[in-house]
Design a protein around this motif. Structure first.
Motif: not given
Length: 64
Positions: A1-24
């Motif tokens: 029984m082995s479950t595969a881990l989800a792949k990390p999001q790499t595409r668009g991660l910087l834009a998504k985080r910047l948008q969150f922090h700019i609004v804050g």
């Protein structure tokens, strides 16, 4: 029984985080300006003078 881990999001991660922090940051800036404006208003506020002006204008029915 082995479950595969989800792949990390790499595409668009910087834009998504910047948008969150700019609004804050914008919300923080607005809150700081409002706090400063309120502090400036109440620094020289005279409640008795304000009450007398409202009483003379007829705002209160029970105070003559």
């Amino acid at each position: 029984m082995s479950t595969a881990l989800a792949k990390p999001q790499t595409r668009g991660l910087l834009a998504k985080r910047l948008q969150f922090h700019i609004v804050g940051a914008l919300m923080f800036a607005v809150a700081e300006r409002r706090k400063k404006a309120c502090a400036d208003f109440y620094r020289n506020y005279d409640s008795m003078k304000d009450f007398e002006e409202m009483r003379k204008a007829g705002v209160f029915q029970s105070a003559k």
